[in-house]
Write an enzyme that holds these catalytic residues in place. Structure first.
Site, PDB file in Angstrom:
ATOM      1  CD  GLU A 250      34.232  49.413 -36.849  1.00 22.35           C
ATOM      2  OE1 GLU A 250      34.370  50.553 -37.338  1.00 22.35           O
ATOM      3  OE2 GLU A 250      33.163  48.784 -36.916  1.00 22.35           O
ATOM      4  CB  CYS A 284      41.974  54.367 -35.671  1.00 27.79           C
ATOM      5  SG  CYS A 284      40.763  54.586 -34.360  1.00 27.79           S
TER       6      CYS A 284
HETATM    7  P1  NAD Z   1      46.952  44.987 -37.463  1.00 27.19           P
HETATM    8  O1  NAD Z   1      46.074  45.060 -38.636  1.00 27.19           O
HETATM    9  O2  NAD Z   1      48.399  44.807 -37.682  1.00 27.19           O
HETATM   10  O3  NAD Z   1      46.492  43.795 -36.488  1.00 27.19           O
HETATM   11  C1  NAD Z   1      45.187  43.743 -35.968  1.00 27.19           C
HETATM   12  C2  NAD Z   1      44.835  42.306 -35.624  1.00 27.19           C
HETATM   13  O4  NAD Z   1      44.695  41.546 -36.822  1.00 27.19           O
HETATM   14  C3  NAD Z   1      45.875  41.582 -34.778  1.00 27.19           C
HETATM   15  O5  NAD Z   1      45.212  40.836 -33.786  1.00 27.19           O
HETATM   16  C4  NAD Z   1      46.546  40.676 -35.776  1.00 27.19           C
HETATM   17  O6  NAD Z   1      47.127  39.522 -35.209  1.00 27.19           O
HETATM   18  C5  NAD Z   1      45.380  40.304 -36.666  1.00 27.19           C
HETATM   19  N1  NAD Z   1      45.723  39.803 -38.003  1.00 27.19           N
HETATM   20  C6  NAD Z   1      46.811  40.082 -38.754  1.00 27.19           C
HETATM   21  N2  NAD Z   1      46.720  39.452 -39.944  1.00 27.19           N
HETATM   22  C7  NAD Z   1      45.546  38.790 -39.954  1.00 27.19           C
HETATM   23  C8  NAD Z   1      44.867  37.975 -40.916  1.00 27.19           C
HETATM   24  N3  NAD Z   1      45.385  37.730 -42.115  1.00 27.19           N
HETATM   25  N4  NAD Z   1      43.660  37.465 -40.598  1.00 27.19           N
HETATM   26  C9  NAD Z   1      43.093  37.734 -39.385  1.00 27.19           C
HETATM   27  N5  NAD Z   1      43.698  38.479 -38.437  1.00 27.19           N
HETATM   28  C10 NAD Z   1      44.903  39.010 -38.716  1.00 27.19           C
HETATM   29  O7  NAD Z   1      46.676  46.319 -36.611  1.00 27.19           O
HETATM   30  P2  NAD Z   1      47.432  46.867 -35.321  1.00 27.19           P
HETATM   31  O8  NAD Z   1      48.810  47.287 -35.705  1.00 27.19           O
HETATM   32  O9  NAD Z   1      47.270  45.910 -34.180  1.00 27.19           O
HETATM   33  O10 NAD Z   1      46.551  48.139 -34.980  1.00 27.19           O
HETATM   34  C11 NAD Z   1      46.752  49.389 -35.564  1.00 27.19           C
HETATM   35  C12 NAD Z   1      45.794  49.618 -36.715  1.00 27.19           C
HETATM   36  O11 NAD Z   1      44.466  49.493 -36.255  1.00 27.19           O
HETATM   37  C13 NAD Z   1      45.885  51.028 -37.289  1.00 27.19           C
HETATM   38  O12 NAD Z   1      45.765  50.975 -38.676  1.00 27.19           O
HETATM   39  C14 NAD Z   1      44.695  51.748 -36.662  1.00 27.19           C
HETATM   40  O13 NAD Z   1      44.252  52.853 -37.409  1.00 27.19           O
HETATM   41  C15 NAD Z   1      43.692  50.636 -36.612  1.00 27.19           C
HETATM   42  N6  NAD Z   1      42.681  50.865 -35.578  1.00 27.19           N
HETATM   43  C16 NAD Z   1      41.416  51.187 -35.990  1.00 27.19           C
HETATM   44  C17 NAD Z   1      40.433  51.458 -35.047  1.00 27.19           C
HETATM   45  C18 NAD Z   1      39.035  51.811 -35.479  1.00 27.19           C
HETATM   46  O14 NAD Z   1      38.133  51.768 -34.646  1.00 27.19           O
HETATM   47  N7  NAD Z   1      38.805  52.184 -36.731  1.00 27.19           N
HETATM   48  C19 NAD Z   1      40.728  51.391 -33.680  1.00 27.19           C
HETATM   49  C20 NAD Z   1      42.020  51.036 -33.294  1.00 27.19           C
HETATM   50  C21 NAD Z   1      42.992  50.779 -34.263  1.00 27.19           C
END
Ligand code: NAD
Length: 496
Positions: A250, A284
């Site tokens: 997501e 998001c």
């Molecule tokens: P992010 O991608 O920076 O981090 C999300 C998670 O991924 C964190 O727990 C992080 O530690 C982990 N992570 C980072 N690198 C990784 C890797 N290489 N392998 C595995 N895990 C890794 O996102 P964020 O800043 O925490 O959240 C905001 C983003 O999330 C925005 O782009 C938003 O649109 C999206 N979002 C989407 C939804 C949805 O349902 N579509 C809902 C909420 C947020």
């Protein structure tokens, strides 16, 4: 400091890592009062995943009524700890407390939604194949599922994966965002109190390095991820050597509200302003683009700007605010960069999104709301401001001559999460609907509306066509086709 670090939650108990890196959980709206600190280490993954693997077979066999009973106990524990959880989310994520309350209420509702309609979706069903031959579809759990959470919905989005994953018989290793470790810890405490068998649910703290180690682990059968498209892509690339892993991704959005010629203007303006600025645009499903028919542009703009100017900024625990701080120094710097890019890429600034640095006595990553106008989208060649997810409080307003231009603009970005259509006519909405390539479409409601009673997931770079929400039970399982042949040998007409 608010909370004490208990350790990672592995095999039914909290275990403090013997060594590792200290990670501070800031309060982004009150930098002088951090929430606490945790110790993170990739070694925890090597203990948590085997613990989940060992618990899998017994948990998968656990009768469904016992799984549901455990989930109901969790729901009761969550209800008791909702005020604590709400405050913690607000402090760690900088989220307005009214929004945090909505998030925790949805968490409790999630249990009802999955226990009810979610499990019904994966009820086994039979088909008649031939006289004496019956077919049946049965859904089986994958095994160990890694759940990776974002900072902006630190309880609800992981729970949207964890609750269906456990109910369908998988075991889980959850890694919360590095910005919200204590929210993750509190969820683990609730699950512990609810009394799930040891190893069924595990928690490891850390950032990207721990996440990467977790998703690549050979005993992990699937990754249930919510976060940015860049990280989703990194997860996909990191698991190319294991194409059988189930990835439910997501990801980000660049959502639009279409304000058609016959739109109810005040409603469209106020819904769009709330959807653009709620949680400082860190959703998001935030509205970041508003596509307006030129014939109604002037009254719409007046109403929208008035609504935008009424948005209240403040510390996250204030009851009447819509915008708290951004999550981090990097997020504030990124927002400033995009506000500059908007000007450089030909947009007129109607409200400049500015960095404030503090709110009253509190230092934090506060910013103000931005509004930018593009009167001639076909002559504007902006690639960055116009196409990329900013994840801050800003609305770009585009003026268009007709519905075809509005639809083309909606579809031009690489994301496809939510579109709102504002129109006084249901028929008009139905004519537009099939042309939109987004996963959620709201008629006369802002893009931030969604419900756990329906699927939630985007097209294109917003998702992997494994929507969460009600449909989460599908990606937490795989369907097995079972054929039962009761015909005697002489009735089978075998060629050999
Ligand atoms: P992010 O991608 O920076 O981090 C999300 C998670 O991924 C964190 O727990 C992080 O530690 C982990 N992570 C980072 N690198 C990784 C890797 N290489 N392998 C595995 N895990 C890794 O996102 P964020 O800043 O925490 O959240 C905001 C983003 O999330 C925005 O782009 C938003 O649109 C999206 N979002 C989407 C939804 C949805 O349902 N579509 C809902 C909420 C947020």
């Amino acid at each position: 400091m608010f909370a004490g670090f208990k350790g990672n939650y592995i095999g039914g108990r909290f275990v403090r890592p013997k060594r590792g890196m200290e990670l501070i959980s800031e309060d982004p709206g009150d930098l002088l009062n951090p929430v606490g600190s945790v110790v993170v280490s990739t070694e925890a993954v090597e203990e948590a995943v085997p613990s989940a693997r060992r618990a899998f077979a017994a948990w998968a066999d656990y009768p469904i009524r016992k799984k549901i009973a455990a989930m109901r106990r969790l729901q009761r524990v969550l209800k008791k700890r909702l005020p604590e959880l709400t405050t913690l989310i607000s402090r760690e994520a900088g989220k307005p407390v009214t929004e945090s309350r909505r998030e925790t209420d949805r968490l409790v509702a999630k249990v009802d939604e999955i226990v009810g309609a979610g499990l019904e979706l994966i009820a086994p069903f039979e088909v008649a194949i031939a006289p004496g031959v019956t077919g049946e579809c049965r859904y089986r759990p994958h095994g160990v599922l890694a759940v990776i959470g974002p900072f902006n919905f630190p309880a609800h989005t992981p729970a949207s994966h964890i609750i269906p994953a456990l109910l369908t018989g998988n075991t889980v290793v959850f890694k919360p965002s590095e910005y919200t470790p204590f929210t993750g810890q509190l969820l683990a405490e609730c699950i512990h109190t609810a009394g799930f068998p040891p190893g069924v649910f595990n928690l490891v703290q850390g950032g990207g390095a721990v996440g990467l180690q977790l998703i690549k682990h050979r005993m992990v059968s699937g990754v249930l991820f919510t976060g940015s498209t860049a990280t989703g892509q990194a997860i996909k690339e990191a698991t190319l050597d294991a194409p059988q892993k189930c990835l439910a991704l997501e990801m980000g959005g660049k959502n639009a509200g279409l304000v058609l010629e016959d739109a109810p203007l005040e409603l469209a303006a106020r819904e769009s302003a709330v959807a653009a600025y709620s949680m400082s645009g860190q959703r998001c499903n935030a509205t970041s683009r508003i596509i307006v028919n030129k014939k109604i542009a002037k009254p719409f703009l007046d109403l929208f700007l008035a609504a935008a100017d009424r948005v209240k900024i403040g510390y996250s625990l204030g009851e009447d605010i819509l915008m708290g701080p951004l999550i981090s120094h990097e997020a504030a710097a990124k927002f400033t960069r995009y506000m500059k890019l908007a000007q450089e890429e030909g947009f007129e600034t109607l409200r400049a999104g500015r960095t404030l640095g503090s709110w009253g006595e509190r230092r934090g990553y506060y910013v103000t709301q931005g509004v930018h106008l593009c009167e001639n989208p076909s002559r504007n060649s902006s690639q960055h401001y116009r196409k990329e997810e900013i994840f801050g409080p800003d609305a770009a307003i585009y003026l268009v001559r007709n519905d075809e231009e509005a639809v083309a603009l909606n579809n031009e970005v690489s994301y496809g999460l939510v579109t709102s259509v504002f129109s006084g006519s249901r028929q008009h909405f139905e004519r537009i609907f099939p042309k939109l390539d987004t996963g959620l479409v709201n008629w006369n409601k802002g893009t931030i509306f969604s419900t756990g009673k329906l699927p939630f997931g985007g097209t294109k770079a917003s998702g992997s066509f494994k929507p969460t929400g009600l449909f989460s039970t599908y990606y937490c399982t795989y369907p097995v086709a079972v054929t039962r042949d009761q015909r005697p040998l002489e009735k089978r007409a075998l060629p050999v």
